[in-house]
Design a protein around this motif. Structure first.
Motif, PDB file in Angstrom:
ATOM      1  N   ARG A 334     -41.525  12.910 -18.443  1.00 31.42           N
ATOM      2  CA  ARG A 334     -40.620  12.324 -19.341  1.00 31.42           C
ATOM      3  C   ARG A 334     -39.770  13.361 -19.468  1.00 31.42           C
ATOM      4  NH1 ARG A 334     -45.377  10.372 -20.024  1.00 31.42           N
ATOM      5  NH2 ARG A 334     -45.687   8.350 -20.369  1.00 31.42           N
ATOM      6  N   SER A 335     -39.201  14.327 -18.310  1.00 35.01           N
ATOM      7  CA  SER A 335     -38.413  15.484 -18.601  1.00 35.01           C
ATOM      8  C   SER A 335     -36.953  15.195 -19.131  1.00 35.01           C
ATOM      9  CB  SER A 335     -38.307  16.260 -17.456  1.00 35.01           C
ATOM     10  OG  SER A 335     -37.800  15.566 -16.317  1.00 35.01           O
ATOM     11  N   MET A 336     -36.378  13.999 -18.635  1.00 30.24           N
ATOM     12  CA  MET A 336     -35.190  13.752 -19.374  1.00 30.24           C
ATOM     13  C   MET A 336     -35.010  13.490 -20.738  1.00 30.24           C
ATOM     14  SD  MET A 336     -31.787  11.698 -17.446  1.00 30.24           S
ATOM     15  CE  MET A 336     -32.978  10.366 -17.145  1.00 30.24           C
ATOM     16  N   SER A 337     -35.962  12.547 -21.016  1.00 25.35           N
ATOM     17  CA  SER A 337     -36.281  12.298 -22.503  1.00 25.35           C
ATOM     18  C   SER A 337     -36.381  13.469 -23.109  1.00 25.35           C
ATOM     19  CB  SER A 337     -37.242  11.285 -22.591  1.00 25.35           C
ATOM     20  OG  SER A 337     -37.005   9.975 -22.114  1.00 25.35           O
ATOM     21  N   GLY A 338     -37.344  14.355 -22.793  1.00 24.20           N
ATOM     22  CA  GLY A 338     -37.563  15.459 -23.688  1.00 24.20           C
ATOM     23  C   GLY A 338     -36.448  16.419 -23.669  1.00 24.20           C
ATOM     24  N   GLU A 394     -35.507   7.768 -19.431  1.00 20.65           N
ATOM     25  CA  GLU A 394     -36.090   7.360 -18.105  1.00 20.65           C
ATOM     26  C   GLU A 394     -36.114   5.878 -17.738  1.00 20.65           C
ATOM     27  OE1 GLU A 394     -37.325  11.496 -18.644  1.00 20.65           O
ATOM     28  OE2 GLU A 394     -37.683   9.696 -19.812  1.00 20.65           O
ATOM     29  N   THR A 395     -36.215   4.971 -18.919  1.00 21.62           N
ATOM     30  CA  THR A 395     -36.082   3.661 -18.756  1.00 21.62           C
ATOM     31  C   THR A 395     -34.692   3.292 -18.686  1.00 21.62           C
ATOM     32  OG1 THR A 395     -38.249   3.383 -20.132  1.00 21.62           O
ATOM     33  CG2 THR A 395     -36.474   1.361 -19.803  1.00 21.62           C
ATOM     34  N   VAL A 396     -33.848   3.782 -19.321  1.00 18.47           N
ATOM     35  CA  VAL A 396     -32.475   3.494 -19.285  1.00 18.47           C
ATOM     36  C   VAL A 396     -31.699   3.849 -17.920  1.00 18.47           C
ATOM     37  CG1 VAL A 396     -29.928   3.986 -20.235  1.00 18.47           C
ATOM     38  CG2 VAL A 396     -32.027   3.611 -21.645  1.00 18.47           C
ATOM     39  N   HIS A 397     -32.087   5.047 -17.506  1.00 17.38           N
ATOM     40  CA  HIS A 397     -31.672   5.634 -16.232  1.00 17.38           C
ATOM     41  C   HIS A 397     -32.376   4.665 -15.057  1.00 17.38           C
ATOM     42  CE1 HIS A 397     -31.904   8.852 -12.724  1.00 17.38           C
ATOM     43  NE2 HIS A 397     -30.685   8.138 -12.932  1.00 17.38           N
ATOM     44  N   ARG A 398     -33.583   4.211 -15.206  1.00 21.50           N
ATOM     45  CA  ARG A 398     -34.033   3.352 -14.124  1.00 21.50           C
ATOM     46  C   ARG A 398     -33.294   2.112 -14.105  1.00 21.50           C
ATOM     47  NH1 ARG A 398     -38.881   4.123 -11.654  1.00 21.50           N
ATOM     48  NH2 ARG A 398     -39.592   2.017 -11.716  1.00 21.50           N
ATOM     49  N   ARG A 399     -32.896   1.489 -15.227  1.00 26.55           N
ATOM     50  CA  ARG A 399     -32.348   0.105 -15.172  1.00 26.55           C
ATOM     51  C   ARG A 399     -31.003   0.454 -14.547  1.00 26.55           C
ATOM     52  NH1 ARG A 399     -34.202  -3.916 -17.581  1.00 26.55           N
ATOM     53  NH2 ARG A 399     -36.344  -4.089 -18.809  1.00 26.55           N
ATOM     54  N   LEU A 400     -30.431   1.493 -14.841  1.00 29.83           N
ATOM     55  CA  LEU A 400     -28.856   1.714 -14.272  1.00 29.83           C
ATOM     56  C   LEU A 400     -29.017   1.476 -12.580  1.00 29.83           C
ATOM     57  CD1 LEU A 400     -27.431   4.367 -16.829  1.00 29.83           C
ATOM     58  CD2 LEU A 400     -26.637   1.887 -16.683  1.00 29.83           C
ATOM     59  N   PHE A 401     -29.862   2.573 -12.146  1.00 32.69           N
ATOM     60  CA  PHE A 401     -29.544   2.946 -11.013  1.00 32.69           C
ATOM     61  C   PHE A 401     -30.591   1.968 -10.021  1.00 32.69           C
ATOM     62  CE2 PHE A 401     -33.424   5.421 -11.249  1.00 32.69           C
ATOM     63  CZ  PHE A 401     -34.101   5.159  -9.904  1.00 32.69           C
ATOM     64  N   LEU A 402     -31.589   1.138 -10.404  1.00 31.18           N
ATOM     65  CA  LEU A 402     -32.322   0.074  -9.739  1.00 31.18           C
ATOM     66  C   LEU A 402     -31.996  -1.198 -10.204  1.00 31.18           C
ATOM     67  CD1 LEU A 402     -36.327   1.549 -10.157  1.00 31.18           C
ATOM     68  CD2 LEU A 402     -34.316   1.555  -7.966  1.00 31.18           C
ATOM     69  N   GLY A 403     -31.488  -1.618 -11.409  1.00 29.13           N
ATOM     70  CA  GLY A 403     -31.428  -2.788 -12.021  1.00 29.13           C
ATOM     71  C   GLY A 403     -32.500  -3.412 -12.505  1.00 29.13           C
ATOM     72  N   PRO A 404     -32.427  -4.400 -13.341  1.00 26.20           N
ATOM     73  CA  PRO A 404     -33.550  -4.874 -13.990  1.00 26.20           C
ATOM     74  C   PRO A 404     -34.435  -5.484 -13.104  1.00 26.20           C
ATOM     75  CG  PRO A 404     -31.554  -6.198 -14.764  1.00 26.20           C
ATOM     76  CD  PRO A 404     -31.162  -4.803 -13.892  1.00 26.20           C
ATOM     77  N   ALA A 405     -33.970  -6.144 -12.076  1.00 27.71           N
ATOM     78  CA  ALA A 405     -34.950  -6.836 -11.179  1.00 27.71           C
ATOM     79  C   ALA A 405     -36.062  -6.087 -10.747  1.00 27.71           C
ATOM     80  CB  ALA A 405     -34.016  -7.604 -10.070  1.00 27.71           C
ATOM     81  N   ARG A 406     -35.502  -4.756 -10.222  1.00 33.16           N
ATOM     82  CA  ARG A 406     -36.715  -3.887  -9.639  1.00 33.16           C
ATOM     83  C   ARG A 406     -37.402  -3.031 -10.771  1.00 33.16           C
ATOM     84  NH1 ARG A 406     -34.261  -0.909  -4.873  1.00 33.16           N
ATOM     85  NH2 ARG A 406     -36.162   0.017  -4.883  1.00 33.16           N
ATOM     86  N   ALA A 410     -42.221   1.441 -15.464  1.00 31.07           N
ATOM     87  CA  ALA A 410     -43.198   2.419 -15.297  1.00 31.07           C
ATOM     88  C   ALA A 410     -42.588   3.795 -15.629  1.00 31.07           C
ATOM     89  CB  ALA A 410     -43.691   2.663 -13.717  1.00 31.07           C
ATOM     90  N   PRO A 411     -43.342   5.109 -15.810  1.00 31.08           N
ATOM     91  CA  PRO A 411     -43.006   6.248 -15.827  1.00 31.08           C
ATOM     92  C   PRO A 411     -42.141   6.597 -14.467  1.00 31.08           C
ATOM     93  CG  PRO A 411     -45.317   6.119 -16.638  1.00 31.08           C
ATOM     94  CD  PRO A 411     -44.756   4.806 -15.824  1.00 31.08           C
ATOM     95  N   PRO A 412     -41.022   7.374 -14.598  1.00 27.03           N
ATOM     96  CA  PRO A 412     -40.114   7.774 -13.621  1.00 27.03           C
ATOM     97  C   PRO A 412     -40.806   8.402 -12.377  1.00 27.03           C
ATOM     98  CG  PRO A 412     -39.601   9.296 -15.322  1.00 27.03           C
ATOM     99  CD  PRO A 412     -40.623   8.229 -15.565  1.00 27.03           C
ATOM    100  N   PRO A 413     -40.218   8.339 -11.139  1.00 26.06           N
ATOM    101  CA  PRO A 413     -40.547   9.215 -10.307  1.00 26.06           C
ATOM    102  C   PRO A 413     -40.051  10.480 -10.417  1.00 26.06           C
ATOM    103  CG  PRO A 413     -38.701   7.815  -9.483  1.00 26.06           C
ATOM    104  CD  PRO A 413     -39.194   7.183 -10.589  1.00 26.06           C
ATOM    105  N   PRO A 414     -40.489  11.524  -9.337  1.00 28.02           N
ATOM    106  CA  PRO A 414     -40.290  12.599  -9.832  1.00 28.02           C
ATOM    107  C   PRO A 414     -38.684  13.336  -9.704  1.00 28.02           C
ATOM    108  CG  PRO A 414     -41.811  12.727  -7.960  1.00 28.02           C
ATOM    109  CD  PRO A 414     -41.480  11.274  -8.089  1.00 28.02           C
ATOM    110  N   ALA A 415     -38.791  14.252 -10.470  1.00 24.82           N
ATOM    111  CA  ALA A 415     -37.081  14.504 -10.694  1.00 24.82           C
ATOM    112  C   ALA A 415     -36.075  13.698 -11.296  1.00 24.82           C
ATOM    113  CB  ALA A 415     -36.575  15.194  -9.307  1.00 24.82           C
ATOM    114  N   SER A 416     -36.761  13.236 -12.581  1.00 21.04           N
ATOM    115  CA  SER A 416     -35.737  12.480 -13.439  1.00 21.04           C
ATOM    116  C   SER A 416     -34.608  13.313 -13.899  1.00 21.04           C
ATOM    117  CB  SER A 416     -36.631  11.655 -14.357  1.00 21.04           C
ATOM    118  OG  SER A 416     -37.376  12.408 -15.155  1.00 21.04           O
TER     119      SER A 416
END
Length: 417
Positions: A334-338, A394-406, A410-416
């Motif tokens: 959770r490096s970006m959140s930290g 990480e949750t917000v970032h994932r929703r932005l670049f993946l979209g809510p459907a995908r 889950a915790p982010p993949p490496p290098a968040s």
């Protein structure tokens, strides 16, 4: 070195995350000095990074702290994080290759990922901390997305050429220094409206400067991408001897030049402008090597602790058996959140319009407070890990670049970050 393996299992190994979690401490104790520097030479402690102290003969506790920070922290954390970002790009590319994702689609995923991260960094720079580093990392990620199909030899050659720019960047930082000048006036604003207005101007400037800032980080990004193909952090065992020697050499060189810059910042050494630039330029490269040495040591420690369990099919850090490493891994995931949480806490604690602690901290007190802030983020990440929750950023970032459907939360993949 044997030929790299680019397609591999997607099991998440702990070493890169443990290194990220540990380096967030380095970033915390480095960033807090920007806030106390912004307090000004009359209201706060002298600037540790520009050598504006009194230069007294007797060594004080603050002098010892400044010396240690120059040798262990300054110019070490951000290059290491750059290396880990590049390494993470390589991990993502390998994971997508293992899934059978065509190269154009994998590149598009990376471009979306780091394109949105540019926006996150810009908002962070404007609203929280003008010393943002996310933007430069994100631009570096975009560049690596273009280069993911290049050969390892090409990446290493580009990194070697980039190291020349790193030396020039480090040398220029000494040549253009302005002792006693606050870097970001917004950090000492007396009111929230003033803070927001100044922060927007400074943030735009920092984002505009990010491509130039990238010059000092590019070699580590490229090396991270290149070495990810050899899995030196996931599986260092086959090369343990060489990696240990490399780590010790990098750390030793970094300590040597760090001692020199430490003498500069404690005013025990007064070189000419040219000599000072040469020293700081050399320290830019050896400090980066020291940062990579830290990562290799973390990988070797994790490998030594987990190899017996891995042979039995249970190679994962467990809270009860390895509580410190497990917590560092949780924060690294959770490096970006930290990182963003540090800025939020510093904003509450340090500026005049908040608690105003930045005007009274000594370097020693700043080290302790920065460590305490990092510890809070470490405990928060551990609590999220126990509950199986990702970091909020990480949750917000994932929703932005993946979209809510995908996005599955889950915790982010490496290098968040």
């Amino acid at each position: 070195m044997s030929a790299p393996r680019t397609a591999r299992a997607t099991v998440r190994v702990p070493a890169p995350d443990v290194a990220r979690g540990l380096m967030l401490w380095v970033i915390a104790v480095a960033n807090i000095t920007v806030w106390i520097w912004a307090a000004g030479p009359t209201d706060g402690p002298r600037d540790r990074t520009l050598g504006t102290g009194a230069g007294t003969t007797a060594w004080t506790v603050d002098d010892v702290v400044n010396m240690a920070m120059s040798m262990l922290v300054d110019g070490r954390g951000f290059p290491l994080f750059s290396f880990l970002v590049g390494y993470g790009v390589g991990q993502i590319a390998a994971r997508e290759a293992a899934r059978g994702t065509p190269l154009p689609l994998a590149r598009r995923l990376l471009l979306r990922r780091y394109g949105w991260l540019v926006l996150v960094g810009a908002l962070h720079a404007c609203l929280l901390f003008p010393g943002d580093i996310i933007t430069a990392y994100a631009i570096g990620g975009l560049l690596l997305a273009v280069l993911i199909a290049e050969s390892t030899r090409t990446l290493v050659v580009l990194a070697a050429l980039g190291s020349v720019l790193m030396v020039l960047y480090g040398a220029a930082s000494w040549a253009v220094r302005t002792p006693g000048t606050p870097p970001f006036p917004s950090l000492v604003a007396d009111s929230v409206p003033e803070r927001v207005a100044l922060g927007l101007v400074e943030g735009i400037g920092v984002v505009s400067f990010a491509p130039l800032q990238l010059l000092g980080l590019l070699p580590m990004l490229l090396l991270g991408l290149a070495l990810s193909r050899y899995r030196v952090l996931e599986d260092p065992g086959p090369r343990r001897g060489r990696l240990l020697a490399t780590a010790l050499a990098g750390i030793g060189l970094g300590l040597l030049t760090g001692a020199g810059t430490g003498l500069l910042t404690t005013d025990r050494l007064e070189p000419s402008a040219a000599a000072g630039s040469v020293l700081t330029g050399a320290d830019a490269v050896t400090g980066a090597a020291q940062g990579i040495g830290y990562a290799l040591v973390v990988a070797l420690v994790c490998d030594r602790l987990l190899r017996p369990a891995s042979a039995a099919g249970a190679g994962a850090l467990r809270a009860r058996e390895h509580p410190v490493l497990w917590s560092l891994q949780a924060l690294g995931r959770r490096s970006m959140s930290g990182y963003l949480a540090q800025s939020v806490l510093f904003t509450v604690l340090l500026p005049p319009f908040a608690l105003g602690l930045g005007r009274s901290l000594t370097p020693t007190a700043a080290l302790l407070l920065g460590s305490a802030v990092w510890l809070v983020t470490l405990l928060g990440a551990a609590l999220l890990e126990r509950r199986g929750l990702p970091g909020p950023a990480e949750t917000v970032h994932r929703r932005l670049f993946l979209g809510p459907a995908r996005d599955r939360g889950a915790p982010p993949p490496p290098a968040s970050a």
